[in-house]
Write an enzyme that holds these catalytic residues in place. Sequence first.
Site, PDB file in Angstrom:
ATOM      1  N   LYS A 178       0.840  -1.206   0.000  1.00  0.00           N
ATOM      2  CA  LYS A 178       0.000   0.000   0.000  1.00  0.00           C
ATOM      3  C   LYS A 178       0.873   1.253   0.000  1.00  0.00           C
ATOM      4  O   LYS A 178       1.800   1.377   0.795  1.00  0.00           O
ATOM      5  CB  LYS A 178      -0.915   0.024   1.228  1.00  0.00           C
ATOM      6  CG  LYS A 178      -2.096  -0.909   1.148  1.00  0.00           C
ATOM      7  CD  LYS A 178      -2.977  -0.794   2.373  1.00  0.00           C
ATOM      8  CE  LYS A 178      -3.860   0.425   2.348  1.00  0.00           C
ATOM      9  NZ  LYS A 178      -4.780   0.466   3.516  1.00  0.00           N
ATOM     10  N   ILE A 179       0.517   2.161  -0.894  1.00  0.00           N
ATOM     11  CA  ILE A 179       1.271   3.400  -1.063  1.00  0.00           C
ATOM     12  C   ILE A 179       0.272   4.533  -1.249  1.00  0.00           C
ATOM     13  O   ILE A 179      -0.732   4.380  -1.953  1.00  0.00           O
ATOM     14  CB  ILE A 179       2.187   3.303  -2.301  1.00  0.00           C
ATOM     15  CG1 ILE A 179       3.187   2.148  -2.146  1.00  0.00           C
ATOM     16  CG2 ILE A 179       2.919   4.617  -2.550  1.00  0.00           C
ATOM     17  CD1 ILE A 179       3.959   1.836  -3.425  1.00  0.00           C
TER      18      ILE A 179
END
Length: 308
Positions: A125-126
């Site tokens: 996740k970014i």
Amino acid sequence: MTSKLEQLKQFTTVVADTGDLDAIARLKPVDATTNPSLLLKAASLPGYADLLKQAVSTGKGDPGLACDHFAVAVGQEILKVIPGRISTEVDARLSFDTGATLLRAERLIGLYEQAGIGRERVLIKIASTWEGIRAAEQLEKSGVQTNLTLLFSFAQAQACADAGVFLISPFVGRIYDWYKKTEGRDFVGSEDPGVQSVSRIYDYYKANGYDTVVMGASFRNLGQIEALAGCDRLTISPELLQKLAEDEGELSRKLAPGGAGEARQTLDESAFRWALNEDAMATEKLAEGIRLFARDQEKLEALLAAKA
């Protein structure tokens, strides 16, 4: 009559937005998502006490490394009770640094692989900043699949699709919160700005043949979930999943391929930044979301440091 949760599962992949193992085992989602705030909450659960101790030991005096070890350890436990993938988030303080995001993502994947878990079961996740999207683009090319989060605007969704990211998490509830506060009124169903945002992105992706998965996130009520039934995936809190499981009313599909989507438009960096700047809600919510995740990351690091 089957529950709304079971009906939803017929046309949407249901994901649990939690680190609570008991809730995941009970509600049987396909995937699960975590973030620094959820990890901080999980750290207070008795079942994770040993994992905290192990993370402190393997962190070797580095709070950031200890946090990554804890995140991966939680992910390992969750993967034992779900058939699909776990989403594990990169430190939000790196949201404006492509190189540092790449290094942290590679470290997380490395920790999973050291634990015997293949990268095909992990999404990194970014935050959906320009720098984060560029990092995700490189990760995808190297075989690491990503989940772009804190997505509040159509421009962010356009840029993510063109970067070839595996999955995006457009937020519903936080958009709803902003408009409810700004306009001083409530929104229901298809009138909800958060629902409208995800619906627009979904139609755009399907109309233009993008493979990127749309996973609606951040829900405040059942109506928002029901209005997005048919979306590729929805990540939902245990509390709302339980309410869906207890409700035996009829649930109909609202989103499906074949809708009228806008023509494809590619944004360069200047166009992306301008479009985001023009969207006051998205600008404020992206900045706020990064700050909140960074704050909880710091709290988790302090908790781990105190146990060293």
